[in-house]
Structure formats: structure tokens, C-alpha cells
Design a protein around this motif. Structure first.
Motif, mmCIF file in Angstrom:
data_model
loop_
_atom_site.group_PDB
_atom_site.id
_atom_site.type_symbol
_atom_site.label_atom_id
_atom_site.label_comp_id
_atom_site.label_asym_id
_atom_site.label_seq_id
_atom_site.Cartn_x
_atom_site.Cartn_y
_atom_site.Cartn_z
ATOM 1 N N ALA A 173 0.838 -1.203 0.000
ATOM 2 C CA ALA A 173 0.000 0.000 0.000
ATOM 3 C C ALA A 173 0.871 1.251 0.000
ATOM 4 N N TYR A 174 0.537 2.181 -0.879
ATOM 5 C CA TYR A 174 1.228 3.463 -0.984
ATOM 6 C C TYR A 174 0.268 4.596 -0.649
ATOM 7 N N ARG A 175 0.815 5.706 -0.179
ATOM 8 C CA ARG A 175 0.095 6.963 -0.173
ATOM 9 C C ARG A 175 0.458 7.650 -1.490
ATOM 10 N N VAL A 176 -0.464 7.631 -2.421
ATOM 11 C CA VAL A 176 -0.172 8.078 -3.779
ATOM 12 C C VAL A 176 -0.365 9.591 -3.883
ATOM 13 N N ASN A 177 0.701 10.276 -4.238
ATOM 14 C CA ASN A 177 0.657 11.735 -4.380
ATOM 15 C C ASN A 177 0.224 12.155 -5.778
ATOM 16 N N ARG A 178 0.682 11.425 -6.793
ATOM 17 C CA ARG A 178 0.332 11.813 -8.162
ATOM 18 C C ARG A 178 0.421 10.606 -9.081
ATOM 19 N N VAL A 179 -0.333 10.696 -10.153
ATOM 20 C CA VAL A 179 -0.306 9.703 -11.230
ATOM 21 C C VAL A 179 -0.064 10.445 -12.529
ATOM 22 N N THR A 180 0.808 9.905 -13.361
ATOM 23 C CA THR A 180 1.026 10.474 -14.688
ATOM 24 C C THR A 180 0.581 9.478 -15.752
ATOM 25 N N ILE A 181 -0.071 10.000 -16.782
ATOM 26 C CA ILE A 181 -0.520 9.192 -17.912
ATOM 27 C C ILE A 181 0.012 9.821 -19.190
ATOM 28 N N THR A 182 0.711 9.034 -19.994
ATOM 29 C CA THR A 182 1.177 9.483 -21.307
ATOM 30 C C THR A 182 0.354 8.786 -22.378
ATOM 31 N N ASN A 183 -0.229 9.557 -23.243
ATOM 32 C CA ASN A 183 -1.082 9.018 -24.292
ATOM 33 C C ASN A 183 -0.241 8.528 -25.469
ATOM 34 N N ARG A 184 -0.797 7.618 -26.212
ATOM 35 C CA ARG A 184 -0.128 7.116 -27.406
ATOM 36 C C ARG A 184 -0.057 8.215 -28.460
ATOM 37 N N PRO A 185 0.892 8.144 -29.407
ATOM 38 C CA PRO A 185 1.061 9.233 -30.377
ATOM 39 C C PRO A 185 0.025 9.250 -31.496
ATOM 40 N N THR A 186 -0.756 8.177 -31.611
ATOM 41 C CA THR A 186 -1.819 8.130 -32.620
ATOM 42 C C THR A 186 -3.095 7.592 -31.980
ATOM 43 N N TYR A 187 -4.240 7.918 -32.552
ATOM 44 C CA TYR A 187 -5.522 7.464 -32.024
ATOM 45 C C TYR A 187 -5.676 7.795 -30.524
ATOM 46 N N GLY A 188 -5.222 8.970 -30.156
ATOM 47 C CA GLY A 188 -5.233 9.361 -28.753
ATOM 48 C C GLY A 188 -6.615 9.502 -28.152
ATOM 49 N N SER A 189 -7.631 9.642 -28.985
ATOM 50 C CA SER A 189 -8.989 9.816 -28.460
ATOM 51 C C SER A 189 -9.503 8.571 -27.748
ATOM 52 N N MET A 245 -3.820 9.648 -1.487
ATOM 53 C CA MET A 245 -4.776 8.540 -1.439
ATOM 54 C C MET A 245 -4.028 7.230 -1.192
ATOM 55 N N GLU A 246 -4.587 6.392 -0.313
ATOM 56 C CA GLU A 246 -3.884 5.172 0.069
ATOM 57 C C GLU A 246 -4.412 3.974 -0.715
ATOM 58 N N GLY A 247 -3.484 3.165 -1.230
ATOM 59 C CA GLY A 247 -3.915 1.971 -1.938
ATOM 60 C C GLY A 247 -2.776 1.149 -2.480
ATOM 61 N N ARG A 248 -3.064 -0.101 -2.668
ATOM 62 C CA ARG A 248 -2.123 -1.033 -3.286
ATOM 63 C C ARG A 248 -2.310 -1.078 -4.795
ATOM 64 N N TYR A 249 -3.526 -0.751 -5.249
ATOM 65 C CA TYR A 249 -3.845 -0.876 -6.669
ATOM 66 C C TYR A 249 -4.099 0.487 -7.297
ATOM 67 N N MET A 250 -3.558 0.676 -8.487
ATOM 68 C CA MET A 250 -3.872 1.833 -9.316
ATOM 69 C C MET A 250 -4.513 1.288 -10.584
ATOM 70 N N ILE A 251 -5.725 1.756 -10.871
ATOM 71 C CA ILE A 251 -6.513 1.206 -11.972
ATOM 72 C C ILE A 251 -6.939 2.322 -12.901
ATOM 73 N N VAL A 252 -6.822 2.086 -14.204
ATOM 74 C CA VAL A 252 -7.375 2.978 -15.223
ATOM 75 C C VAL A 252 -8.439 2.188 -15.973
ATOM 76 N N HIS A 253 -9.640 2.745 -16.093
ATOM 77 C CA HIS A 253 -10.680 2.043 -16.842
ATOM 78 C C HIS A 253 -11.549 3.054 -17.583
#
Length: 289
Positions: A62-78, A118-126
């Protein structure tokens, strides 16, 4: 003795997702979930077109998560539009709290989301909805280990080799991805030591020590973990919790201290021509009532 109290330097926070395990709801054409943590901008994950596609990082602790970064793909970013970022301790995609929502993100762009510890072991993108595809180029998860008493402490060591400062052993960076940056180290000397001041007395149940990965794993051999309230002879008179015979390169070993009471955690290697290197020290326990 060389002290580094008050020394100002730049820490290099580790992307905790690199340390963990990744998975996703489905895999399209070999675009496996690990591609979101490979450090490359010309590869990305890709699910099938489906209902509620997801990608998950199990941070293993479990982490106390301060920030999350997301990098999008260079094509079909939508395809990332509407993605929801969740942090929590449940592997289920919908049970954890929301850190952020990606309304839109330009092709190849990186967005940062503040999660406020935020505290958690899992980081999920959906992505909620039907006929959706989730594709991620890179994901970063940054924070500190939850419950780790060392994070709030202060440190000092007997000497400092180059920029291997004592503070780097409590920065929640195990030093496994940024070699030569994320670890502490003394010079080659007699009885080198590293000391953590927890600022108050705790009952220490567990100490976790991570060894460096790139080389020289034997430099930790014979290190004593001492816990107590004395600073006599740099803490070397405090009771011993454990002696580390060896820790393989890049591994983390846990030592049970059975509730030993103390304000100071000392790591000491007795002997001549010794060098003490620590990539991370974690301390878990309870405050005194």
C-alpha cells in the motif's frame, strides 16, 4: 564523521508501477499491459474493443499516492477519452476511490493527476461504457509507502560517498530503476553506520531493507540492525534486532523486531575497510501509548 543534516539536493522519486505487477482486461495483438511501464514512447498497451476495458498496476504494497502520470499514445489518442483513474486496496475496478478523470488528452501528451496521498495497493485505469478500447503509452505512480515510519524521520550517516546521501534510503525509491541515484552509501571506513531518527519512541515490529541491484551486494553483509534510545557510540550500544548475513542484489528482506522500543534505527557494519550502502529502509510499528 561527515554529516548531511540540512543538506539540500534533488530526490528522484521512483515510479512505483515499475516495481509492481500489471494486468489488463484483454490483450489486442500482443499489446501486453507491461508496455505501459517500459519507458518507451513508441509502444503502448491495447485492449480489445469491449465493455469497461481496464488496466491495473498492483504495487505489491500500500502506498500513499501523491500523483499519477498518464502518457497518451502518439496516434488514435482519443481512445483514452473518459478514462477514470482509481486508487485503493481492492483489485476490483469499481470499488476504489477516484483520483482523476481524463476527459481528453492530446496525442503523445502527458497529464499529471494529483491524488493527495490517497492510500492503496492498486492503481486502476478504466473506461466505462460499451465498445471501448483502452490504450496507454506510459503510466507513473508516485508516493510513499503507507505506514512506513521512516518516511517522517530524519537521517544521518558516518560519511557520504559522492551524492549517495543518507536521505536516499528513506525516499520510497528502492533505487532499482535509477541506478546510482536512489541509494545511500558511506565511504570505505571502519564501522560505517547509518541512523534514522523516528523523532519519537515507537514499538518497532518490522524493518525492511532493500539492497542495491547494479553491483556490490556484499557490501551489506554483516550489517547489524539496532533499535533503541541511546546515541552512545553513534547508537552502536542499542539492542540488536537482527544481523543481515546477506541480501541478494535488488532484493528486499524483512526482519521481525517483536515490538522493540526505540527512537533510533541504526544500521552498522563492524570491522575495517567496510562500506554501507542502503537503497531503502522501511520501518513499521506502533506509537507508545
Amino acid at each position: 564523521m561527515t554529516s548531511n543534516w540540512g543538506l539540500s539536493f534533488k530526490l528522484f522519486p521512483e515510479n512505483a508501477a515499475l516495481w509492481g505487477q500489471t494486468s489488463q482486461s484483454s490483450i489486442y495483438a500482443g499489446s501486453i499491459p507491461e508496455l505501459a511501464v517500459d519507458g518507451l514512447l513508441n509502444s503502448w498497451t491495447h485492449t480489445n474493443e469491449e465493455t469497461n476495458p481496464w488496466w491495473r498496476a498492483d504495487l505489491l504494497k500500500a502506498y500513499r499516492v501523491n500523483r499519477v502520470t498518464i502518457t497518451n499514445r502518439p496516434t488514435y489518442g482519443s481512445r483514452i477519452n473518459g478514462a477514470v483513474i482509481r486508487i485503493g486496496n481492492v483489485p476490483d475496478i469499481y470499488s476504489n476511490a477516484i483520483c482523476g478523470v481524463i476527459s481528453t488528452l492530446a496525442n503523445g501528451a502527458t497529464a499529471t493527476f494529483s491524488c493527495g496521498g490517497m492510500e492503496g495497493r492498486y492503481m486502476i485505469v478504466h473506461i466505462p461504457g460499451s465498445q471501448k478500447i483502452l490504450s496507454l503509452c506510459e503510466v507513473g505512480v508516485y508516493g510513499t509507502l503507507a505506514g512506513n515510519l521512516a518516511v517522517g524521520g530524519s537521517v544521518i550517516q558516518s560519511s557520504t560517498s559522492a551524492n549517495w546521501f543518507a536521505e536516499k534510503a528513506i525516499d520510497s525509491n528502492r533505487g532499482l530503476q535509477q541506478l546510482y541515484m536512489g541509494c545511500s552509501s558511506t565511504l570505505n571506513e571502519t564501522n560505517p553506520w547509518w541512523r534514522l531518527d523516528l523523532r519519537q519512541i515507537y514499538r518497532v515490529n518490522q524493518v525492511v531493507v532493500t539492497n542495491r541491484k547494479d553491483c556490490c551486494a556484499e557490501r551489506m553483509d554483516g550489517a547489524e540492525i539496532r533499535i533503541g534510545n541511546s546515541l552512545e557510540i553513534n547508537g552502536s550500544k542499542n539492542p540488536i534486532c537482527a544481523v543481515i548475513p546477506a541480501i541478494p542484489a535488488g532484493e528486499s528482506y524483512s526482519y521481525s523486531c517483536g515490538g522493540m522500543e526505540g527512537r533510533y534505527i541504526n544500521m552498522i557494519i563492524p570491522g575495517d575497510m567496510k562500506m554501507l550502502t542502503l537503497c531503502e529502509v522501511e520501518v513499521y510499528g506502533e506509537g507508545m501509548t
